[in-house]
Scaffold this active site. Sequence first.
Site, PDB file in Angstrom:
ATOM      1  CB  ILE A 186      -0.970  -0.001   1.210  1.00 64.06           C
ATOM      2  CG1 ILE A 186      -1.952   1.164   1.110  1.00 64.06           C
ATOM      3  CG2 ILE A 186      -0.220  -0.008   2.537  1.00 64.06           C
ATOM      4  CD1 ILE A 186      -3.132   1.040   2.054  1.00 64.06           C
ATOM      5  CB  CYS A 458     -13.143  11.708  15.421  1.00 68.84           C
ATOM      6  SG  CYS A 458     -11.738  10.899  16.194  1.00 68.84           S
TER       7      CYS A 458
END
Length: 484
Positions: A186, A458
């Site tokens: 990735i 968050c």
Amino acid sequence: MKFIVKLYPEIMMKSKPVRMRFTKMLETNIRNVLKKVDEDAKVQRQWDRIMVMVPKHKPELAQAFGERLACIPGIAHVVQVDEYSFESVDDIYQQALPVYRDQIAGKTFCVRVKRTGDHDFNSIDVERYVGGGLNQFTDAIGVRLKNPDVTVNLEIDRDKLYMVTKRIEGLGGFPMATQEDVLSLISGGFDSGVSSYQFIKKGARTHYCFFNLGGAQHEIGVKQVAYHLWKTYGESHKVKFVSVPFEPVVAEILEKIDNGQMGVVLKRMMMRTAARIAERLGIQALVTGESLGQVSSQTLTNLNVIDRCTELLILRPLIAMDKQDIINESRRIGTEDFAKSMPEYCGVISQKPTVKAVLAKVEAEEKKFSEDLIDQIVAQAVTIDIREIAEQMDTRITETETVIAIETNEVVIDIRAPEEEEHKPLNIEGVEVKRIPFFKLATQFADLDKQKTYLLYCERGVMSKLQALYLIEQGYTNVKVYRP
């Protein structure tokens, strides 16, 4: 209130033992995910479906449950239903009438019934009886069997009647961990995010291998992508994130390798290193985001030469996809904005890269490397449980950067995903609250008033810490983490 989880059709086609194993695994996966939303979540496996019960005293959890179920591999679709009891077909009609009267007023409709169990009627009998009653005793325009404005969906399971109130499309694919593990290379770009997602959807625990060419800022950005993919689609199982310091390899390539062979040699070195790491983790396959002809190293000839460097299976799910299709898919799964803001680190740029590498020539070039280079790189690789990313961020963000109180000239940015923010809005009296989803923050932060300080919020504090660290690495000093 309940959810009826419908299995992906490919699961239904399996032999009885395999089908039972897949269904049991899906039940476990659903339970693992929903228990993190609420401990009272109840999940019950049946032969051809899975029932999810929303706690009666917590009906507000229905939206959160539905959103999580939509992202769990192995599910064709989910229907949200209300449960009733009945003794006759007329009971079914009498209970459907008040529920659907207003919905079908001034519209065409049809009734669709799915039935399980022994009854003295069949599905068509119920459709005709209920449809006739609704047509006669409501303000509906009439019955239309093809393309109606409203479809009245009823499911009958023995002595229970389920009225479908909502249908949610699932991911499809196979339940997580029904396939063997893979190691995905990735980079944080469009391709690797989508290729990783494809294998998560296919039921493979997808671990991540990152070759660091750009320092801490690059690593933070890639960790955000990996964490998002895991948290959204693969949270039911633990996976590893491996960071490999690859600058020494790039340095030797630039110094020792023929210019035209650099791209292919770099990819071969990455595959060799990833293969060593995969074998150490007991993984039998690598996943890459390569697409045929997209860059010079991705011609068939070059891919063939690259594959010769290891006996480990290399999987390329995007091999025949067009770039725009890949970008569209990244948008759908929520990685597009990460990829857009990801810095480009082309550590090796050939002025005249070969598109038809010759294996013997490439192998001759590779003999110029230090003998123990791969051993050193593998030894220096850092492997963590992806859940530790949050803890890792705690050690890198100082106390002064995490606040519980809001001062003058400070603005709170709610970085939660839109559906989370809508479900549980953040409103603070006397404080300006901006709503910028985490996947858009990197591209929009530069447009904000630089004279103000921004507190990122968050629910669990993980993504806010990652985003704060990423912005700090970019040179911003007016950002903190808000943890009330």
